[in-house]
Structure formats: structure tokens, C-alpha cells
Design an enzyme around this catalytic site. Structure first.
Site, PDB file in Angstrom:
ATOM      1  N   LYS A   1     -19.520  22.323  10.670  1.00  0.00           N
ATOM      2  CA  LYS A   1     -20.976  22.335  10.844  1.00  0.00           C
ATOM      3  C   LYS A   1     -21.638  23.386   9.956  1.00  0.00           C
ATOM      4  O   LYS A   1     -22.637  23.115   9.289  1.00  0.00           O
ATOM      5  CB  LYS A   1     -21.347  22.680  12.303  1.00  0.00           C
ATOM      6  CG  LYS A   1     -20.811  21.747  13.340  1.00  0.00           C
ATOM      7  CD  LYS A   1     -21.280  22.163  14.730  1.00  0.00           C
ATOM      8  CE  LYS A   1     -20.715  23.493  15.216  1.00  0.00           C
ATOM      9  NZ  LYS A   1     -19.273  23.469  15.480  1.00  0.00           N
TER      10      LYS A   1
ATOM     11  N   GLU B   1     -24.630  33.596  15.311  1.00  0.00           N
ATOM     12  CA  GLU B   1     -23.297  33.973  15.779  1.00  0.00           C
ATOM     13  C   GLU B   1     -22.585  34.888  14.790  1.00  0.00           C
ATOM     14  O   GLU B   1     -22.143  35.966  15.135  1.00  0.00           O
ATOM     15  CB  GLU B   1     -22.434  32.727  16.008  1.00  0.00           C
ATOM     16  CG  GLU B   1     -22.773  32.014  17.309  1.00  0.00           C
ATOM     17  CD  GLU B   1     -22.025  30.692  17.429  1.00  0.00           C
ATOM     18  OE1 GLU B   1     -20.793  30.710  17.365  1.00  0.00           O
ATOM     19  OE2 GLU B   1     -22.687  29.662  17.590  1.00  0.00           O
TER      20      GLU B   1
ATOM     21  N   THR C   1     -36.488   5.845  10.541  1.00  0.00           N
ATOM     22  CA  THR C   1     -35.985   5.556   9.203  1.00  0.00           C
ATOM     23  C   THR C   1     -34.573   5.015   9.317  1.00  0.00           C
ATOM     24  O   THR C   1     -33.876   5.293  10.283  1.00  0.00           O
ATOM     25  CB  THR C   1     -36.040   6.812   8.300  1.00  0.00           C
ATOM     26  OG1 THR C   1     -35.315   6.552   7.110  1.00  0.00           O
ATOM     27  CG2 THR C   1     -35.453   8.016   8.980  1.00  0.00           C
TER      28      THR C   1
ATOM     29  N   HIS D   1     -30.535   4.192   8.316  1.00  0.00           N
ATOM     30  CA  HIS D   1     -29.382   4.970   7.873  1.00  0.00           C
ATOM     31  C   HIS D   1     -28.137   4.123   8.060  1.00  0.00           C
ATOM     32  O   HIS D   1     -28.155   3.115   8.768  1.00  0.00           O
ATOM     33  CB  HIS D   1     -29.268   6.263   8.678  1.00  0.00           C
ATOM     34  CG  HIS D   1     -29.168   6.050  10.167  1.00  0.00           C
ATOM     35  ND1 HIS D   1     -27.990   5.713  10.794  1.00  0.00           N
ATOM     36  CD2 HIS D   1     -30.110   6.074  11.130  1.00  0.00           C
ATOM     37  CE1 HIS D   1     -28.221   5.574  12.086  1.00  0.00           C
ATOM     38  NE2 HIS D   1     -29.488   5.772  12.325  1.00  0.00           N
TER      39      HIS D   1
ATOM     40  N   GLY E   1      11.580  -1.708  -9.880  1.00  0.00           N
ATOM     41  CA  GLY E   1      10.985  -1.624 -11.217  1.00  0.00           C
ATOM     42  C   GLY E   1       9.488  -1.390 -11.225  1.00  0.00           C
ATOM     43  O   GLY E   1       8.825  -1.589 -12.244  1.00  0.00           O
ATOM     44  N   LYS E   2       8.938  -0.958 -10.109  1.00  0.00           N
ATOM     45  CA  LYS E   2       7.490  -0.714 -10.044  1.00  0.00           C
ATOM     46  C   LYS E   2       7.078   0.420 -10.978  1.00  0.00           C
ATOM     47  O   LYS E   2       6.122   0.302 -11.743  1.00  0.00           O
ATOM     48  CB  LYS E   2       7.059  -0.340  -8.610  1.00  0.00           C
ATOM     49  CG  LYS E   2       7.328  -1.400  -7.581  1.00  0.00           C
ATOM     50  CD  LYS E   2       6.837  -0.976  -6.214  1.00  0.00           C
ATOM     51  CE  LYS E   2       7.464   0.326  -5.729  1.00  0.00           C
ATOM     52  NZ  LYS E   2       8.932   0.234  -5.550  1.00  0.00           N
TER      53      LYS E   2
ATOM     54  N   GLU F   1       4.951   9.977  -5.106  1.00  0.00           N
ATOM     55  CA  GLU F   1       6.275   9.707  -4.576  1.00  0.00           C
ATOM     56  C   GLU F   1       7.329  10.571  -5.240  1.00  0.00           C
ATOM     57  O   GLU F   1       8.272  10.995  -4.608  1.00  0.00           O
ATOM     58  CB  GLU F   1       6.603   8.230  -4.783  1.00  0.00           C
ATOM     59  CG  GLU F   1       7.519   7.666  -3.718  1.00  0.00           C
ATOM     60  CD  GLU F   1       7.385   6.160  -3.628  1.00  0.00           C
ATOM     61  OE1 GLU F   1       8.035   5.505  -4.443  1.00  0.00           O
ATOM     62  OE2 GLU F   1       6.642   5.666  -2.767  1.00  0.00           O
TER      63      GLU F   1
ATOM     64  N   ARG G   1      17.174  -9.727 -10.129  1.00  0.00           N
ATOM     65  CA  ARG G   1      15.831  -9.209  -9.939  1.00  0.00           C
ATOM     66  C   ARG G   1      14.838 -10.304 -10.288  1.00  0.00           C
ATOM     67  O   ARG G   1      14.995 -10.995 -11.289  1.00  0.00           O
ATOM     68  CB  ARG G   1      15.564  -8.016 -10.843  1.00  0.00           C
ATOM     69  CG  ARG G   1      16.482  -6.829 -10.617  1.00  0.00           C
ATOM     70  CD  ARG G   1      16.349  -5.907 -11.805  1.00  0.00           C
ATOM     71  NE  ARG G   1      17.294  -4.830 -11.801  1.00  0.00           N
ATOM     72  CZ  ARG G   1      16.999  -3.582 -11.398  1.00  0.00           C
ATOM     73  NH1 ARG G   1      15.809  -3.304 -10.959  1.00  0.00           N
ATOM     74  NH2 ARG G   1      17.918  -2.645 -11.454  1.00  0.00           N
TER      75      ARG G   1
ATOM     76  N   LYS H   1      -1.119 -13.437  -7.254  1.00  0.00           N
ATOM     77  CA  LYS H   1      -2.487 -13.892  -7.499  1.00  0.00           C
ATOM     78  C   LYS H   1      -3.060 -13.199  -8.714  1.00  0.00           C
ATOM     79  O   LYS H   1      -2.614 -12.104  -9.086  1.00  0.00           O
ATOM     80  CB  LYS H   1      -3.374 -13.634  -6.281  1.00  0.00           C
ATOM     81  CG  LYS H   1      -3.935 -12.228  -6.184  1.00  0.00           C
ATOM     82  CD  LYS H   1      -5.126 -12.180  -5.241  1.00  0.00           C
ATOM     83  CE  LYS H   1      -5.748 -10.791  -5.254  1.00  0.00           C
ATOM     84  NZ  LYS H   1      -6.831 -10.635  -4.298  1.00  0.00           N
TER      85      LYS H   1
ATOM     86  N   HIS I   1      -2.619 -18.417 -13.703  1.00  0.00           N
ATOM     87  CA  HIS I   1      -1.406 -17.608 -13.830  1.00  0.00           C
ATOM     88  C   HIS I   1      -0.173 -18.427 -13.481  1.00  0.00           C
ATOM     89  O   HIS I   1      -0.260 -19.454 -12.808  1.00  0.00           O
ATOM     90  CB  HIS I   1      -1.489 -16.350 -12.957  1.00  0.00           C
ATOM     91  CG  HIS I   1      -1.493 -16.627 -11.475  1.00  0.00           C
ATOM     92  ND1 HIS I   1      -0.336 -16.787 -10.743  1.00  0.00           N
ATOM     93  CD2 HIS I   1      -2.507 -16.775 -10.607  1.00  0.00           C
ATOM     94  CE1 HIS I   1      -0.648 -17.015  -9.471  1.00  0.00           C
ATOM     95  NE2 HIS I   1      -1.952 -17.020  -9.363  1.00  0.00           N
TER      96      HIS I   1
END
Lengths: 103, 499
Positions: B42, B66, B218, B220, B283-284, B308, B441, B447, B453
Site C-alpha cells: 500500500k 505511522e 466512472t 474501470h 530437441g526443443k 531450465e 524421433r 497447427k 501446413h
């Protein structure tokens, strides 16, 4: 330096301010008989003094001396306990009887 | 009751993202209450609101109830905000409404808060301030009897402040994240505008959110929005519209693998997001590395976020495929940022990624892997994170490749991937499978938005030159909808059970 140093912070000269000033003046005359110094500060005219003293509410009575400082917030219903907090002599206080105070 | 008017002016909040969900900022000349539990930021939001004004040349007044002035200056220095300098430039002033510790304080009889009002007013006038913060209402309550009289007085003070034509932000503390808006149950009546800050712990994961409960008169945004508290303050994460009116480009760029390019009819669209999904070791990271290398070869700036693997590991992997990441970094065309996912919340990561993208201005960006971040947030938080992340990339028109290490993509059991599929434009699945004692593999394009494709599963091999996509597989490497649940390490894939 007087034995008692008070600052009274008020806002304007409305009824609440005037009542606080009157009550305090009477207390000082009755009980302290010249051993005191009282400054009335209008926060509208002197906000910087209220700032320095960290005053939030009006009226506030600030006892600067003797130390430590004491703050009384409100329009000063001067009961025995408030007077005692201020360190002002309370013997023969006309507004509050001994028996009421004990209950 | 205020009648709704489209002409109500708003003032910028100074908090990135908050103007979006407040549709322009806080209502000008009004009081806004920000309520939250202890530690919900806050005070940071309050100070940042004043900072926002200061940056527009408008001074602000901080009424502290405070913390001491000194401790506020100290705390805010952590965000790089030099309050002392603003004070000497007449852009910031404190009104110290903390309890006086010098002696006893007694209430006797009736009073008003005219002294506080006079002090604030004098300070506002001295600075020509347009913004006030009162932090916090509770700090004031602590100093007085919490009776009707005090509450009426406080209400009067706040009403008088709006006569000064300043916009006021008041903070108040709550006891619980989803309970009453404020501790005393009164502050919300003080104002027509209420914002809640939450710091919710779910499944041992913390998430900060902001909710605009009401802005009288108003419009939001509604609901909770995640936010991050980082080195430069609060950043709110608005739900960006991914289907904005930006014109889509037809420009194609190479994915870094010419065979994959031909499988998607000529390469990736310039402003698209590709997802490469597969178990570990399929293989990513290799596809991601080729994607980056191709960009650098064309002189494009590339930014890689590694969640990773360590940076050294990523560099070594790339070297194994003949790609020199270190040289690319030296040439200023590549920046690798390796971050341990658990060090921050998803919102923190999002803001950090977004800031780096803003700063480095890459043409291509890669995230390896997105799924590593799933450990940090809960389901819905992660979904929002992914949507916001993709929107961030899309708004900048850059090409992104995200990897996902989730073994159950086609099964549709993964919460995150079902959301990933809606925000990504291209999905490439990588699988490996043991067929008759041989590891095979396979790769397929699930997609490709806006393009023809290949529908075939093709086998591929990997060597020191990278990935070689070959012929259509005659082996059952992947059967949509019937993939087995593979462990994350993916090394004991038994192949689909079609029986």
C-alpha cells in the site's frame, strides 16, 4: 522561565476556542497565580507551529514545562484527573468533589 | 451519489499498468482508498502515486501517520526514489502525523481535526501540490478514540481536502485478503473509490493482485490483476488484448530449419508466436538454438530467456550443434538471460521480461522453457501470465519461440498447454518413441495459424550440424489423443498403446 509553560492550540476564534482559552485562563489565575506562561496559537494563522509541535486536533493544550510534555486534547473539561496530569495543584478544586473522584 | 459522466477527468497513477485498468487513472480531485493486508505494498503504491505527479512536474504531500519521515525516505531509496532531493526541490513534503512520543496524551472533551487540516492545507499551498497521500488511516485511528465523533471529523477533513482540488490517496489496513474491506469497517464509507491490494498465498505460491472495487461515476476494469513489486516499484499487469487492431504481416522468416520452413509453407510469420512442445531430450532446445542462430545470421537481435538450464549449459549445448552463442553475444546480436524460476513471482518475471524486451529491442525472442515457470504460479495465475507474455511479444511485433516440456500435450490434460494453444500461432510437437528396439524421433506441425501446413509426422535425426527432418514416418511415433503419459525425463517412452 516560569514554573509552568503552556501552549494552547486553537482553530480560529469560534466558541470552542474561546471556551478553551477562558477555562485555561481561569485555571492559571486560580491555581498558578502568575507562576505560568501561556501562549495561544491559532493553527490557521500559524500552521507551521502546529507542524513543529505535531498537533493534529484542536484545541490541544501542550505543557512544555515542566517536562515531560503533556498533551490534553479537547475543550478542557478540567477534572481533577486532568489537572493531576498537568501537575497543577488540585486541592479544593470546586468542580469535582472528593467522593466523585473516588468512585 | 454522483451521476455518471463521461467527462470526469482522471490523473495518471504513476504505476505502470494501473492506468490501463483504471481507464486513465484516479478520478481527479477525489479521494481514493487503497486497502490491503500488512505487506501488500500500500505504502509503495501511495509513494509511487506522488512520484508519478512529480515526474509530471506536480508536487505532492505525504501525510505519514505511522512511519517516520526518515524511515520512509530509507524505504523508498530502495526503489531508486530520492525523496530528500524532491524535498529540497519543493516537489515533495511530509506532514508528520505520527504519534508524538514526547509524553502523555489525554483526551478531555470535544475536539476537531482542524490542526491536521490546517497543516495539510498550508503544505499543499506552499508547494502548489496536486496530490496528497495519507498513510495510513489506521495510524490516525490509533491516536484517537474510535468513536463516531472521530470518524465524522475524519470524513470532514477528507471532504475539505477535495475542496483544495487535489487528488488524495488514503491507505488502510485489512485483516484478511477476502474479508471486510477495512479493519474498522468504516473507511470505505469515506470515499466513493476503493482499491484492494492482495498478497495471496495459494499452494505455497504467492501472488499479488490489485482489484478496483469501485470508482463512483466512472468506468474501470473489473476483477483481480496481478502486479509485481520490483526494483523500480509496482508494475500492474493488465490483461492485454491479444487481438488488437494491429495489421498482421504476411512476411515470412526462417525458423532456422529449412525443412520445418517448408512444412509450414515458407517459414514463420514475422509477428507470430511458435510453441515447441515435447518431453525432455526431444530437441526443443535445439530448435530454439537454430531459431536464434538463423536470426543472428541475418543480423537480427535475439533475446533468450533460459529458465531450465544454466547459461553455461545452454552455451555448451549450442556449441555441440555448431552454434557459437558466446561469439554472438560479443557481436551484440544475442543476449542470454538465465533465471532461476523460483526466485520471483510470475508477475515479477513478466515485468522483468517485458522490461528487457523494451530495453534490448530484439527481433526474435526465445523462452526455454515456459513450463519451468509453471512451478512458480498456480493454474489461473500461470494462464494469465502466458496470455500477458504472448501479448507483450505480439504488441511489439516480434517473433517468439517458446518451448514447453510437458509430456501430455495431445492428451489435453495439461491446464497450461490448453491455454498455450490458443495464444500461439504455430505448434510443433516433438516426440520420441522406441519402436522395435530403436529410438525414433518424430516431429509434426499441430497447427499453423493463417497458413497451410504439413499434416504428416516426420522422423528426424540430430547430429553435430543440428536437426535433420526426414521422411514421413511409417512408425507409430505419435497417435493424437492416445499418447501415453510419459514421465518428464521422457527416457522410457514405451510408445503409444493403440490396443
Amino acid at each position: 522561565m516560569q514554573e509552568y509553560v503552556f501552549e494552547l492550540y486553537v482553530a480560529g476564534d469560534g466558541l470552542r476556542s474561546r471556551t478553551a482559552v477562558e477555562v485555561l485562563n481561569r485555571m492559571c489565575e486560580d491555581r498558578l497565580a502568575g507562576r505560568h506562561e501561556l501562549t495561544v496559537i491559532d493553527v490557521h494563522l500559524h500552521p507551521e507551529r502546529a507542524e513543529r509541535a505535531k498537533i493534529l486536533a484542536t484545541p490541544t493544550l501542550l505543557r512544555r514545562y515542566p517536562t515531560p510534555e503533556v498533551r490534553i486534547i479537547g475543550d478542557l473539561g478540567l477534572t481533577r484527573s486532568v489537572l493531576a496530569q498537568l501537575g497543577v495543584p488540585v486541592d479544593g478544586a470546586p468542580t469535582v468533589s472528593k467522593s466523585q473522584e473516588d468512585t | 451519489m454522483t451521476i455518471s459522466t463521461p467527462t470526469m477527468r482522471k490523473v495518471p497513477t504513476g504505476v505502470p499498468g494501473l492506468d490501463t485498468i483504471t481507464k486513465g487513472g484516479f478520478p481527479e480531485g477525489r479521494a481514493v482508498v487503497v486497502a490491503g493486508t500488512a505487506g501488500s505494498a500500500k505504502s509503495v503504491m501511495a509513494a509511487q502515486f506522488l512520484k508519478g505527479g512529480i515526474e509530471a512536474g506536480e508536487p505532492g504531500v505525504f501525510v505519514t501517520c505511522e512511519e517516520t519521515n526518515a524511515s520512509i525516505r530509507d524505504n523508498l531509496r530502495g526503489f531508486g526514489w530520492d525523496v530528500a532531493a524532491w524535498e529540497s526541490d519543493g516537489l515533495w513534503a511530509f506532514v508528520d502525523a505520527t504519534r508524538s512520543l514526547d509524553g502523555a496524551s489525554i483526551q478531555a472533551g470535544s475536539y476537531d481535526l482542524e490542526a491536521l487540516l490546517a497543516r495539510i492545507r498550508a503544505t499543499v499551498n506552499r508547494l502548489g501540490a496536486t496530490r496528497i497521500v495519507i498513510d495510513s488511516l489506521d495510524g490516525l485511528f490509533e491516536q484517537f478514540n474510535r468513536d463516531v465523533h472521530f470518524r465524522n471529523e475524519l470524513q470532514r477533513v477528507i471532504t475539505r481536502l477535495s475542496d483544495l482540488r487535489v487528488t488524495t490517496l488514503l491507505t488502510t489496513e485489512r485483516d484478511s485478503e477476502y474479508g471486510a474491506p477495512s479493519r474498522r469497517g468504516v473507511e470505505e464509507f469515506l470515499t466513493d473509490n476503493l482499491i484492494l491490494l492482495r498478497n495471496v498465498l495459494t499452494d505455497e505460491k504467492r501472488r499479488r493482485t490489485v482489484e478496483i472495487v469501485k470508482f463512483r461515476g466512472t468506468s474501470h476494469g473489473t476483477g483481480e490483476f496481478g502486479f509485481s513489486v520490483n526494483g523500480s516499484g509496482i508494475s500492474v499487469i493488465p490483461h492485454l488484448d491479444i487481438t488488437d487492431d494491429r495489421v498482421l504481416t504476411d512476411e515470412r522468416i526462417t525458423s532456422g530449419n529449412t525443412k520445418l520452413d517448408s512444412m509450414v509453407d515458407g517459414g514463420l510469420f514475422r509477428d507470430s508466436i511458435a510453441l515447441v512442445s515435447g518431453a525432455a531430450g526431444t530437441g526443443k532446445t535445439l530448435l530454439m538454438t537454430s531459431f536464434v542462430a538463423a536470426g543472428v545470421a541475418l543480423g537480427e537481435r535475439c533475446l533468450v530467456f533460459a529458465f531450465e538450464e544454466r547459461r553455461e549449459q545452454l552455451i555448451r549445448n549450442a556449441r555441440g550443434w555448431g552454434v557459437d552463442f558466446e561469439a554472438m553475444e560479443r557481436d551484440g546480436l544475442l543476449k542470454i538471460v538465465a533465471v532461476y524460476p523460483e526466485i520471483a513471482t510470475l508477475e515479477d518475471h513478466l515485468v522483468a521480461i517485458s522490461n528487457l524486451v523494451e530495453e534490448y529491442r530484439p527481433t526474435r525472442v526465445a523462452v526455454d522453457s515456459l513450463s519451468a515457470l509453471e512451478r512458480v504460479g498456480t493454474g489461473d495465475g500461470f494462464r494469465k501470465f502466458v496470455v500477458s507474455l504472448c501479448a507483450t511479444f505480439k504488441h511489439r511485433g516480434l517473433t517468439a519461440m517458446l518451448t514447453s516440456t510437458t509430456p501430455t500435450f495431445l492428451g489435453g490434460t495439461s491446464h497450461s498447454e490448453s491455454h498455450l494453444s490458443t495464444v500461439t500461432d504455430l505448434i510443433v510437437l516433438l516426440r520420441h518413441s522406441e519402436v522395435a528396439g530403436i529410438l525414433r524421433r518424430g516431429l509434426m506441425v499441430l497447427k499453423m495459424r493463417g497458413s497451410r501446413h504439413d499434416k504428416e509426422v516426420r522422423e528426424f535425426t540430430v547430429d553435430s550440424l543440428g536437426m535433420h527432418i526426414g521422411e514421413v514416418s511409417t512408425h507409430p511415433i505419435m497417435v493424437p489423443g492416445e499418447l501415453p503419459q510419459m514421465p518428464a525425463d521422457g527416457d522410457d517412452d514405451q510408445g503409444p498403446d493403440t490396443g
